[in-house]
Write a protein that holds these residues in place. Structure first.
Motif, PDB file in Angstrom:
ATOM      1  N   THR A   1      32.869  -9.895   0.556  1.00  0.00           N
ATOM      2  CA  THR A   1      32.361  -9.276  -0.659  1.00  0.00           C
ATOM      3  C   THR A   1      32.489  -7.771  -0.492  1.00  0.00           C
ATOM      4  O   THR A   1      32.107  -7.211   0.538  1.00  0.00           O
ATOM      5  N   TRP A   2      33.067  -7.124  -1.499  1.00  0.00           N
ATOM      6  CA  TRP A   2      33.211  -5.673  -1.515  1.00  0.00           C
ATOM      7  C   TRP A   2      31.984  -5.113  -2.222  1.00  0.00           C
ATOM      8  O   TRP A   2      31.782  -5.336  -3.409  1.00  0.00           O
ATOM      9  N   ILE A   3      31.127  -4.424  -1.467  1.00  0.00           N
ATOM     10  CA  ILE A   3      29.911  -3.839  -2.029  1.00  0.00           C
ATOM     11  C   ILE A   3      29.940  -2.342  -1.749  1.00  0.00           C
ATOM     12  O   ILE A   3      30.123  -1.922  -0.603  1.00  0.00           O
ATOM     13  N   THR A   4      29.744  -1.555  -2.808  1.00  0.00           N
ATOM     14  CA  THR A   4      29.584  -0.124  -2.626  1.00  0.00           C
ATOM     15  C   THR A   4      28.312   0.321  -3.333  1.00  0.00           C
ATOM     16  O   THR A   4      27.919  -0.242  -4.352  1.00  0.00           O
ATOM     17  N   VAL A   5      27.672   1.328  -2.756  1.00  0.00           N
ATOM     18  CA  VAL A   5      26.479   1.934  -3.333  1.00  0.00           C
ATOM     19  C   VAL A   5      26.678   3.443  -3.318  1.00  0.00           C
ATOM     20  O   VAL A   5      27.543   3.955  -2.601  1.00  0.00           O
ATOM     21  N   GLY A   6      25.873   4.141  -4.120  1.00  0.00           N
ATOM     22  CA  GLY A   6      25.976   5.590  -4.127  1.00  0.00           C
ATOM     23  C   GLY A   6      24.744   6.242  -4.703  1.00  0.00           C
ATOM     24  O   GLY A   6      23.958   5.604  -5.419  1.00  0.00           O
ATOM     25  N   ALA A   7      24.594   7.523  -4.396  1.00  0.00           N
ATOM     26  CA  ALA A   7      23.495   8.310  -4.944  1.00  0.00           C
ATOM     27  C   ALA A   7      23.726   8.490  -6.441  1.00  0.00           C
ATOM     28  O   ALA A   7      24.842   8.804  -6.870  1.00  0.00           O
ATOM     29  N   LYS A   8      22.680   8.286  -7.228  1.00  0.00           N
ATOM     30  CA  LYS A   8      22.807   8.341  -8.685  1.00  0.00           C
ATOM     31  C   LYS A   8      23.347   9.672  -9.182  1.00  0.00           C
ATOM     32  O   LYS A   8      24.059   9.723 -10.179  1.00  0.00           O
ATOM     33  N   GLU A   9      23.042  10.750  -8.495  1.00  0.00           N
ATOM     34  CA  GLU A   9      23.469  12.072  -8.934  1.00  0.00           C
ATOM     35  C   GLU A   9      24.832  12.489  -8.389  1.00  0.00           C
ATOM     36  O   GLU A   9      25.273  13.612  -8.620  1.00  0.00           O
ATOM     37  N   GLN A  10      25.502  11.585  -7.674  1.00  0.00           N
ATOM     38  CA  GLN A  10      26.819  11.904  -7.128  1.00  0.00           C
ATOM     39  C   GLN A  10      27.763  10.726  -7.382  1.00  0.00           C
ATOM     40  O   GLN A  10      28.100   9.967  -6.473  1.00  0.00           O
ATOM     41  N   PRO A  11      28.222  10.584  -8.616  1.00  0.00           N
ATOM     42  CA  PRO A  11      29.024   9.403  -8.969  1.00  0.00           C
ATOM     43  C   PRO A  11      30.373   9.295  -8.273  1.00  0.00           C
ATOM     44  O   PRO A  11      30.933   8.213  -8.191  1.00  0.00           O
ATOM     45  N   GLY A  12      30.885  10.374  -7.732  1.00  0.00           N
ATOM     46  CA  GLY A  12      32.214  10.342  -7.130  1.00  0.00           C
ATOM     47  C   GLY A  12      32.268   9.919  -5.680  1.00  0.00           C
ATOM     48  O   GLY A  12      33.350   9.839  -5.105  1.00  0.00           O
TER      49      GLY A  12
ATOM     50  N   LYS B   1      41.563  15.605  -3.026  1.00  0.00           N
ATOM     51  CA  LYS B   1      40.584  16.142  -3.980  1.00  0.00           C
ATOM     52  C   LYS B   1      39.165  16.049  -3.455  1.00  0.00           C
ATOM     53  O   LYS B   1      38.256  16.637  -4.016  1.00  0.00           O
ATOM     54  N   GLY B   2      38.938  15.246  -2.409  1.00  0.00           N
ATOM     55  CA  GLY B   2      37.604  15.092  -1.847  1.00  0.00           C
ATOM     56  C   GLY B   2      37.393  13.691  -1.330  1.00  0.00           C
ATOM     57  O   GLY B   2      38.255  12.816  -1.471  1.00  0.00           O
ATOM     58  N   LEU B   3      36.234  13.468  -0.756  1.00  0.00           N
ATOM     59  CA  LEU B   3      35.878  12.154  -0.223  1.00  0.00           C
ATOM     60  C   LEU B   3      35.445  11.242  -1.357  1.00  0.00           C
ATOM     61  O   LEU B   3      34.655  11.643  -2.219  1.00  0.00           O
ATOM     62  N   GLY B   4      35.936  10.015  -1.373  1.00  0.00           N
ATOM     63  CA  GLY B   4      35.566   9.050  -2.410  1.00  0.00           C
ATOM     64  C   GLY B   4      34.707   7.925  -1.873  1.00  0.00           C
ATOM     65  O   GLY B   4      33.689   7.576  -2.459  1.00  0.00           O
ATOM     66  N   ILE B   5      35.130   7.329  -0.748  1.00  0.00           N
ATOM     67  CA  ILE B   5      34.415   6.195  -0.170  1.00  0.00           C
ATOM     68  C   ILE B   5      34.365   6.377   1.340  1.00  0.00           C
ATOM     69  O   ILE B   5      35.351   6.788   1.949  1.00  0.00           O
ATOM     70  N   THR B   6      33.231   6.053   1.930  1.00  0.00           N
ATOM     71  CA  THR B   6      33.100   6.043   3.374  1.00  0.00           C
ATOM     72  C   THR B   6      32.442   4.728   3.783  1.00  0.00           C
ATOM     73  O   THR B   6      31.779   4.085   2.975  1.00  0.00           O
ATOM     74  N   THR B   7      32.628   4.337   5.013  1.00  0.00           N
ATOM     75  CA  THR B   7      32.159   3.042   5.493  1.00  0.00           C
ATOM     76  C   THR B   7      30.806   3.143   6.167  1.00  0.00           C
ATOM     77  O   THR B   7      30.565   4.044   6.966  1.00  0.00           O
TER      78      THR B   7
END
Length: 145
Positions: free
Chosen positions: A40-51, A3-9
């Protein structure tokens, strides 16, 4: 079906420092911060791209043997890893904002056949494209993304 990319390293020497880089300098949000034993599992993302999330992975974390860890540390330290391209609707404006916040740019905004692009490094040396696509090439307008 994919369905698309979810997480990248994103490889990091210091997860907390890199988290601060993305949240304080680029206005990303923390999506996850969970202690998991020795890591520790830490993820961040752009506010306008929640997926889509960036997983801030330690260069000496689980799953890396010492030889692989050393090799990655050398490559990241040399600044040769391109970690991705971020879309923007104002490359020149974001360039000025981010530069004022201390982000290191290795290329000022330049006209390209596909739009306007600047290139910057994170706090580890990973480099990223900051790209404002040309309107005639902006395929995302017709997609649900």
């Amino acid at each position: 079906m994919i369905k698309g990319l979810g997480i990248t390293t994103v490889w990091t020497f210091d997860q907390q420092r890199t988290k601060a880089f993305f949240t304080e300098k680029l206005d990303f949000e923390v999506r996850n911060e969970v202690a998991m034993g020795d890591m520790t599992w830490i993820t961040v993302g752009a506010k306008e791209q929640p997926g889509v999330e960036l997983a801030l992975m330690s260069l000496d974390g689980p799953g890396l043997d010492p030889e692989s860890s050393d090799a990655l540390k050398k490559l990241v330290g040399k600044g040769v890893i391109g970690a991705g391209a971020f879309r923007t609707d104002d490359c020149r404006g974001d360039y000025e904002t981010f530069r004022a916040r201390g982000v290191e740019f290795i290329q000022e905004p330049q006209e390209r056949p596909y739009g306007i692009e600047a290139i910057f490094r994170d706090d580890n040396g990973n480099w990223y494209s900051l790209t404002q696509r040309s309107e005639e090439l902006d395929f995302s307008k017709d997609l649900d993304c």
